[in-house]
Design a protein around this motif. Sequence first.
Motif, PDB file in Angstrom:
ATOM      1  N   UNK A 260       0.906  -1.134   0.033  1.00 33.31           N
ATOM      2  CA  UNK A 260      -0.178  -0.069  -0.209  1.00 33.31           C
ATOM      3  C   UNK A 260       0.880   1.256   0.068  1.00 33.31           C
ATOM      4  N   UNK A 261       1.946   1.139   0.729  1.00 27.23           N
ATOM      5  CA  UNK A 261       2.906   2.338   0.913  1.00 27.23           C
ATOM      6  C   UNK A 261       3.364   2.453  -0.819  1.00 27.23           C
ATOM      7  N   UNK A 262       3.956   1.379  -1.284  1.00 22.59           N
ATOM      8  CA  UNK A 262       4.686   1.521  -2.530  1.00 22.59           C
ATOM      9  C   UNK A 262       3.647   1.899  -3.587  1.00 22.59           C
ATOM     10  N   UNK A 263       2.407   1.410  -3.576  1.00 23.55           N
ATOM     11  CA  UNK A 263       1.369   2.046  -4.460  1.00 23.55           C
ATOM     12  C   UNK A 263       1.039   3.431  -4.561  1.00 23.55           C
ATOM     13  N   UNK A 264       0.981   3.922  -3.226  1.00 19.35           N
ATOM     14  CA  UNK A 264       0.766   5.299  -2.822  1.00 19.35           C
ATOM     15  C   UNK A 264       1.748   6.163  -3.641  1.00 19.35           C
ATOM     16  N   UNK A 265       3.137   5.877  -3.336  1.00 20.66           N
ATOM     17  CA  UNK A 265       4.082   6.709  -3.700  1.00 20.66           C
ATOM     18  C   UNK A 265       4.326   6.513  -5.324  1.00 20.66           C
ATOM     19  N   UNK A 266       4.137   5.640  -5.718  1.00 21.34           N
ATOM     20  CA  UNK A 266       4.236   5.206  -7.182  1.00 21.34           C
ATOM     21  C   UNK A 266       3.041   5.974  -7.750  1.00 21.34           C
ATOM     22  N   UNK A 267       2.035   6.209  -7.332  1.00 19.75           N
ATOM     23  CA  UNK A 267       0.853   6.849  -8.018  1.00 19.75           C
ATOM     24  C   UNK A 267       1.047   8.475  -7.877  1.00 19.75           C
TER      25      UNK A 267
END
Length: 309
Positions: A260-267
Amino acid sequence: MRTNILNPMIMAALFSTLSLAETSIAADGQGEKQQEQKQERVQKKSEQDQKQQQHRVQQEQKQDQRQEQQQQKQQQQERVQRQSDQNQNQQRVQQQERQKQNQQQKQQQRLSQQQQQKLISQQQQRVVQYRQHLEQQQSVAQQNATQLQQQKRVAQYRFQEQYLERVRQQQVQLRDNRFDYDRDPYFYTASIYRYNRGGTYYQTNEYGAKTLRQAVNYGYEQGFRAGKADRDDRWRGNYKDSYAYRDANYGYSGYYVNRTDYNHYFREGFRRGYEDGYNSRYQYGRFAGGNYSILDTILSQILNFQALR
């Protein structure tokens, strides 16, 4: 008669005497002239010798000056080299001291065995969940690809296929990887940063921070390509419409940070990259070495890491 005879004789003698006298005078005059010419030659030679001597002296002085300048220059270079060597030695000593201090700090900050086991257990659960998610996403990706073909969005379809190929490679690596938890420094290194996501603070060490930085950069790169593809297809701009934005797993290995952290910063990176790509500009990033990457200032603003100590 007698007197007449003597007169011619007297006259002849007189003429002879005068002629001898004139000859003597002429000889004397010529001798003086030669003497003067000789003296002039001697004087000229003396002057030439003096000039040559002065020239030699000047040349020797110049040569001495050049040698002295060269010696001074060489001495200066030797002093500069010695100073440079001293500086390098000091820097080497300082670097070794810093490395020693860092090593001591790392040893002091090393997590306990109990904390390590807790991180390892969390990681193992994370990997299982990520594998399941990748399997579920395959059908979603196929549906999205079919829709792009129906809309005749050739560039966006091509971009999505490239995106999915990378995700498939990640899936294979995750399946075949035999991870050595005991030797990976992430699991025994203490957190040094905290960051805020959605009003909640989280902590991570340098390995987790590096993964989040990669998430933002990968997001910007993929967002730029997605935005450019929509522009090439003459499609209305909407980064949320992209499958890559919704999936947001490009580059994620399943380790070090929550998905979820990775997805957030990727977006966060994707949105900015999409705007740059769609509008053919570099407001948030740059293109160098064949890669798109977000600007360091923007990256720092997005992550906003705060040192814990």
